[in-house]
Design a protein around this motif. Structure first.
Motif, PDB file in Angstrom:
ATOM      1  N   ALA A 163       0.830  -1.204   0.000  1.00 22.71           N
ATOM      2  CA  ALA A 163       0.000   0.000   0.000  1.00 22.71           C
ATOM      3  C   ALA A 163       0.866   1.257   0.000  1.00 22.71           C
ATOM      4  CB  ALA A 163      -0.919   0.019   1.208  1.00 22.71           C
ATOM      5  N   ARG A 164       0.428   2.234  -0.773  1.00 19.80           N
ATOM      6  CA  ARG A 164       1.070   3.537  -0.745  1.00 19.80           C
ATOM      7  C   ARG A 164       0.559   4.316   0.462  1.00 19.80           C
ATOM      8  NH1 ARG A 164       1.563   9.153  -2.235  1.00 19.80           N
ATOM      9  NH2 ARG A 164      -0.376   9.478  -1.134  1.00 19.80           N
ATOM     10  N   THR A 165       1.473   4.815   1.264  1.00 19.46           N
ATOM     11  CA  THR A 165       1.097   5.835   2.244  1.00 19.46           C
ATOM     12  C   THR A 165       2.092   6.969   2.039  1.00 19.46           C
ATOM     13  OG1 THR A 165       2.579   5.147   4.033  1.00 19.46           O
ATOM     14  CG2 THR A 165       0.433   4.043   3.937  1.00 19.46           C
ATOM     15  N   THR A 166       1.917   8.043   2.774  1.00 19.45           N
ATOM     16  CA  THR A 166       2.835   9.171   2.574  1.00 19.45           C
ATOM     17  C   THR A 166       4.228   8.872   3.121  1.00 19.45           C
ATOM     18  OG1 THR A 166       1.956  10.181   4.570  1.00 19.45           O
ATOM     19  CG2 THR A 166       1.060  10.950   2.479  1.00 19.45           C
ATOM     20  N   THR A 167       4.334   7.839   3.979  1.00 20.63           N
ATOM     21  CA  THR A 167       5.677   7.445   4.440  1.00 20.63           C
ATOM     22  C   THR A 167       6.103   6.089   3.888  1.00 20.63           C
ATOM     23  OG1 THR A 167       4.716   6.603   6.484  1.00 20.63           O
ATOM     24  CG2 THR A 167       5.653   8.825   6.555  1.00 20.63           C
ATOM     25  N   SER A 168       5.273   5.499   3.046  1.00 15.33           N
ATOM     26  CA  SER A 168       5.698   4.297   2.311  1.00 15.33           C
ATOM     27  C   SER A 168       5.345   4.512   0.838  1.00 15.33           C
ATOM     28  CB  SER A 168       5.012   3.043   2.861  1.00 15.33           C
ATOM     29  OG  SER A 168       3.605   3.105   2.665  1.00 15.33           O
TER      30      SER A 168
ATOM     31  N   ARG B  61      -4.257   3.912  -3.638  1.00 15.21           N
ATOM     32  CA  ARG B  61      -3.070   3.537  -2.853  1.00 15.21           C
ATOM     33  C   ARG B  61      -2.343   2.335  -3.439  1.00 15.21           C
ATOM     34  NH1 ARG B  61      -4.817   0.336   2.722  1.00 15.21           N
ATOM     35  NH2 ARG B  61      -6.663  -0.696   1.896  1.00 15.21           N
ATOM     36  N   TYR B  62      -3.000   1.653  -4.404  1.00 14.23           N
ATOM     37  CA  TYR B  62      -2.346   0.518  -5.067  1.00 14.23           C
ATOM     38  C   TYR B  62      -2.083   0.799  -6.551  1.00 14.23           C
ATOM     39  CZ  TYR B  62      -3.612  -2.195  -0.911  1.00 14.23           C
ATOM     40  OH  TYR B  62      -3.733  -2.654   0.367  1.00 14.23           O
ATOM     41  N   LYS B  63      -2.270   2.045  -6.961  1.00 13.43           N
ATOM     42  CA  LYS B  63      -2.168   2.413  -8.375  1.00 13.43           C
ATOM     43  C   LYS B  63      -0.824   2.002  -8.993  1.00 13.43           C
ATOM     44  CE  LYS B  63      -2.864   6.633 -11.049  1.00 13.43           C
ATOM     45  NZ  LYS B  63      -2.839   8.090 -10.858  1.00 13.43           N
ATOM     46  N   HIS B  64       0.225   2.110  -8.200  1.00 17.60           N
ATOM     47  CA  HIS B  64       1.573   1.789  -8.699  1.00 17.60           C
ATOM     48  C   HIS B  64       1.744   0.308  -9.024  1.00 17.60           C
ATOM     49  CE1 HIS B  64       1.431   1.369  -4.340  1.00 17.60           C
ATOM     50  NE2 HIS B  64       2.368   0.444  -4.463  1.00 17.60           N
TER      51      HIS B  64
ATOM     52  N   GLY C 240       0.255  -1.476 -14.393  1.00 14.66           N
ATOM     53  CA  GLY C 240       0.847  -0.839 -15.561  1.00 14.66           C
ATOM     54  C   GLY C 240       2.306  -0.461 -15.403  1.00 14.66           C
ATOM     55  N   ARG C 241       2.958  -1.006 -14.388  1.00  6.58           N
ATOM     56  CA  ARG C 241       4.384  -0.714 -14.236  1.00  6.58           C
ATOM     57  C   ARG C 241       5.144  -2.027 -14.370  1.00  6.58           C
ATOM     58  NH1 ARG C 241       6.904   1.646  -8.567  1.00  6.58           N
ATOM     59  NH2 ARG C 241       9.080   1.167  -9.028  1.00  6.58           N
ATOM     60  N   GLU C 242       6.265  -1.956 -15.031  1.00  4.14           N
ATOM     61  CA  GLU C 242       7.031  -3.178 -15.262  1.00  4.14           C
ATOM     62  C   GLU C 242       7.479  -3.783 -13.926  1.00  4.14           C
ATOM     63  OE1 GLU C 242      10.855  -4.718 -17.774  1.00  4.14           O
ATOM     64  OE2 GLU C 242      10.122  -2.686 -18.210  1.00  4.14           O
ATOM     65  N   GLY C 243       7.277  -5.057 -13.796  1.00  2.00           N
ATOM     66  CA  GLY C 243       7.662  -5.739 -12.560  1.00  2.00           C
ATOM     67  C   GLY C 243       6.549  -5.809 -11.533  1.00  2.00           C
ATOM     68  N   ALA C 244       5.395  -5.207 -11.855  1.00  2.00           N
ATOM     69  CA  ALA C 244       4.283  -5.146 -10.881  1.00  2.00           C
ATOM     70  C   ALA C 244       3.701  -6.522 -10.582  1.00  2.00           C
ATOM     71  CB  ALA C 244       3.200  -4.208 -11.390  1.00  2.00           C
ATOM     72  N   ASN C 245       3.718  -7.368 -11.554  1.00  2.00           N
ATOM     73  CA  ASN C 245       3.072  -8.676 -11.389  1.00  2.00           C
ATOM     74  C   ASN C 245       3.625  -9.472 -10.206  1.00  2.00           C
ATOM     75  OD1 ASN C 245       1.323  -8.193 -13.401  1.00  2.00           O
ATOM     76  ND2 ASN C 245       2.376  -9.434 -14.958  1.00  2.00           N
ATOM     77  N   GLU C 246       4.923  -9.338 -10.045  1.00  2.00           N
ATOM     78  CA  GLU C 246       5.586 -10.028  -8.922  1.00  2.00           C
ATOM     79  C   GLU C 246       4.984  -9.560  -7.585  1.00  2.00           C
ATOM     80  OE1 GLU C 246       9.861  -9.524  -6.762  1.00  2.00           O
ATOM     81  OE2 GLU C 246       9.746  -9.023  -8.914  1.00  2.00           O
ATOM     82  N   HIS C 247       4.721  -8.256  -7.503  1.00  2.00           N
ATOM     83  CA  HIS C 247       4.187  -7.690  -6.261  1.00  2.00           C
ATOM     84  C   HIS C 247       2.709  -8.008  -6.086  1.00  2.00           C
ATOM     85  CE1 HIS C 247       7.918  -5.628  -5.268  1.00  2.00           C
ATOM     86  NE2 HIS C 247       8.044  -5.456  -6.588  1.00  2.00           N
TER      87      HIS C 247
END
Lengths: 394, 292, 90
Positions: B140-145, B261-264, B267-274
């Motif tokens: 998850a994206r947060t402002t400190t992660s 918060r999960y947008k990244h 559509g980004r290379e390598g995302a599938n692994e995550h």
């Protein structure tokens, strides 16, 4: 009057038992432990009908007292040093919620270096919290002060928490002949706690709101005013206590041979007894010298201090705490109240006994001698320069 | 409705899952409760002096001491002979209960106080602007992660508070979420019939922090369950006694893609692994609790 | 401004003085056509400001627009799409 030879902690826990707190919450820390151990025993034996919450930290000890007090219970906790500092933010909260929690601080130095012995650095840190802060001179006064603390704090004109400072080890672990009052006398003196506002489904109020800038300052102003106005109640309760129990250790201050004195020693806590003895001896040699005991550090007895000290030649303040990067705390406050009074005597400032170094009669005599021969802006008493390195960065 | 115990006029954001959660919790618990509340969104949106949204006796003290304040309230009710007057609830966000207030909560659990502890879990420090907490989930994206050249968002999995409560011997532990409001109501009511410490963790979507449309609060909450990201369980006396079954388990992407918060992770290379790592957590939940 | 109370204690449910409806950009409109009376719109409202009775044309379900912030959860969740979100006109 029956005197018993009691350990300070035992005497204080006995008197707390007589004040019948409904909820006790504490976390063990040296040198407070004997007090809470004794109270635990009293609860275990059914001699004190209280809920004793064995919390996992001092932060929670103060918080549990906050919750219990807000539910209408009389509460008690005790701590010292690091424990008091861990409680600090809760203590601010307790006073602002106007909860008459009573806390015993068995005064002890602050780490680092770790040190379990007595100084006043812990209690002094509370000076801006909105708590009433009383300092006991001896075990008897500590006993009497705890009864007074509940009476003062729970007074409708006050409704503030009270911390009683009693010097760690010097008063908590020593034995003195003391009189612990009878249950009947304490019951008569101290009415049941009966707050106007508390958490109840019968009147479901909201406590602990937040206030925006248009109201916060007024809220703090009120707290400051109430704390200042509590001076009247502190003095009144001291006099009532004298009428009821026959003992009087002073109200906001105690003046000891100050009326005709040219020189007055000022201090707080157990050092006062030593100061009294030394000045008694000096008086026999025709020195006009007295002692001013600061009994209430907060509210600060500004008028009493000015009235006692304004015409003196010399004021000698000896204190067991330091404001690092500045110097004295008690002496500074005394200078501050004297400055605008128009007749400011010379105030010499001594910091002594940090981390439990003994203050003997000799020490006090040395302090007085030094003060007689020079102006002392700030002196560290008995500082051993031999063990100071040449270079503090090495 | 005007008979909600949480009154209208509170200042929670539009679509706030936490406000909805508290409304449902209070209505389930009824008026005979005393609530100790941690600092956080729930406290701020409900107690701006002189206005209060609370219809029950309520106290906010500090961020990290809620369970200890509640312990004092419970002890006072007991010693004053007022035990029958009210159930005591200690509640706060995931930060207030599971991070900074964790020590106090642990103490409240092990001492056996008759208190219901509720974590309103929105998976980050929302009141201070969406910073990472111990309950922020993996990725998850947060402002400190924040995601960045070297980052895919939060690098740690969510701390398993329900199991930590179980390890304390807490006799009733449950999870819930606002979309399953009947389940939430049932769990609150049940918990309040049990003596001793109870723990309920309620997933409450935060449109602001999770970056989803305010109207999607219930949708997102439901998908958390349907993907097995947030299992709804009951553990009584250490035994798993009930789970909300998931009839057709959905891939985690369906839950994640509704939230900024999960947008990244899209559509980004390598995302599938995550994404696969998050899917693995959901799969493990499904297996561990027999959700499907 | 009112006088400050003792320890800033405030009265229950006094937040109702705060009219959060002014925050709205969109507002829900109940069509009162297909309403099945399930009350879901009431249950899922974070403001607790939806009320009413009845079904279909007799339905009186509506928001108290003094408080409704226009989040749109009710419209999104209505199982029969009997609520629509329309632009607020002020």
């Amino acid at each position: 009057m029956t005197l018993e030879v009691l350990e300070g902690s035992k005497a204080v826990s006995d008197v707390i038992g007589l004040c019948k707190p409904d909820v006790i919450s504490a976390y063990p820390i040296t040198p407070q432990t004997h007090i809470v151990e004794n109270l635990s025993e009293m609860v275990a034996d059914g001699k004190l009908k209280a809920e004793y919450i064995r919390v996992e930290s001092e932060h929670s000890a103060a918080s549990a007292c906050l919750g219990a007090s807000l539910t209408g219970a009389r509460t008690y906790t005790a701590t010292t040093s690091q424990g008091l500092l861990l409680m600090l933010e809760v203590l601010y909260n307790i006073s602002a919620l106007r909860l008459p929690v009573v806390l015993t601080c068995a005064n002890r130095a602050i780490s680092s270096p770790l040190n379990i012995w007595c100084d006043h650095q812990d209690a002094i840190t509370l000076r801006d919290t909105g708590w009433i802060q009383l300092f006991a001179e001896d075990i008897q006064e500590a006993v009497d002060m705890h009864i007074q603390a509940y009476k003062i704090g729970e007074d409708k004109r006050v409704m503030l928490p009270v911390v009683i400072s009693m010097d760690g080890f010097l008063l908590t672990h020593t034995f003195e002949p003391v009189e612990v009052p009878s249950e009947e006398d304490v019951d008569r003196f101290l009415p049941k706690y009966n707050p106007k506002y508390f958490l109840t489904t019968k009147n479901p109020m909201t406590f602990g709101s937040f206030a925006e800038p248009d109201k916060y300052m007024e809220a703090r102003y009120i707290l400051n005013e109430v704390l200042n106005q509590s001076k009247v109640v502190i003095a009144e309760v001291a006099r009532d206590f004298k009428d009821a129990f026959g003992r009087f250790g002073g109200d906001l201050v105690e003046e000891y041979n100050t009326k005709d004195a040219d020189i007055v020693l000022v201090g707080m806590g157990s050092i006062i007894s030593t100061m009294k003895e030394v000045t008694d001896e000096l008086r026999k040699r025709n020195n006009r010298i007295g002692v001013l005991k600061i009994r209430s550090f907060r509210p600060f007895p500004d008028k009493e201090i000015v009235s006692c000290l304004k015409d003196k030649k010399k004021v000698i303040v000896v204190e067991k705490a330091i404001s690092l990067g500045f110097g004295s705390i008690l002496a500074s406050e005394i200078k501050s109240v004297l400055y605008n009074s128009g007749a400011a005597p010379r105030v010499d400032s001594f910091i002594a006994a940090l981390g439990g170094r003994d203050i003997s009669k000799e020490t006090i005599n040395k302090i007085i001698e030094k003060s007689m021969t020079e102006k002392v802006d700030l002196e560290f008493v008995d500082l051993n320069r031999d063990i100071l390195p040449e270079d503090f960065s090495e | 409705m005007s008979d909600n115990i949480l009154a209208s006029g509170h200042t929670a954001c539009a679509g706030c899952g936490e406000a909805l959660g508290i409304k449902l919790i209070l209505n389930a618990a009824g008026p005979n409760i005393i609530v100790a509340n941690a600092t956080g969104c729930s406290e701020i949106f409900s107690s701006r002096y002189p206005e209060s949204a609370w219809g029950i006796p309520w106290v906010h003290s500090l961020f990290e001491n809620t369970a200890a304040v509640a312990s004092g309230i419970e002890a006072a009710l007991k010693v004053l002979g007022r035990e029958s007057e009210a159930n005591v609830i200690a509640q706060g966000g995931d930060g207030g209960m599971a991070d900074i207030g964790f020590g106090a909560l642990s103490g409240m659990f092990e001492r056996g106080h008759n208190i219901l502890a509720i974590t309103l879990d929105n998976e980050a420090y929302m009141n201070t602007g969406v910073q990472r907490s111990g309950l922020t989930p993996l990725g998850a994206r947060t402002t400190t992660s924040p995601p960045g050249e070297l980052s895919w968002g939060n690098i740690t999995p969510k701390k398993d508070m329900p199991q930590i409560a179980v390890a304390h011997g807490v006799s009733y532990v449950a999870t819930a979420t606002v979309a399953y409001f009947k389940d939430l109501e049932k769990k609150i009511k049940k918990a309040l019939t049990i003596k001793g410490p109870k723990y309920i963790q309620v997933l409450v979507p935060c449109p602001l922090g999770w970056q989803h449309d305010p109207s999607l609060t219930i949708r997102v909450s439901k998908l958390a369950v349907e993907t097995c990201i947030y299992p709804l369980i009951e553990i009584e006396n250490g035994k798993l006694t009930n789970v909300v079954k998931v009839t057709s388990k959905k891939p985690v992407e369906e839950y994640l893609k509704l939230q900024g918060r999960y947008k990244h992770l899209f559509g980004r290379e390598g995302a599938n692994e995550h994404l696969a790592k998050i899917q693995a957590i959901a799969d493990e939940n499904a297996k561990r609790y027999g959700l499907v | 401004m009112a006088k400050l109370t003792f320890a800033l204690i405030s009265k229950p449910a006094s937040s109702r003085a705060n009219k959060t409806g002014s925050w709205r950009v969109y507002k829900p409109r109940w069509k009162h056509d297909k309403c099945v009376g399930c009350r879901l719109c009431d249950i899922v409202c974070p403001e607790g400001c939806v009320s009413g009775t009845g079904k279909k044309k007799e339905s009186t379900m509506n928001a108290d627009f003094i408080y409704c912030k226009g989040c749109g959860i009710c419209a999104k969740e209505c199982p029969v799409k009997d609520i629509e979100m329309i632009m607020e006109v002020k």
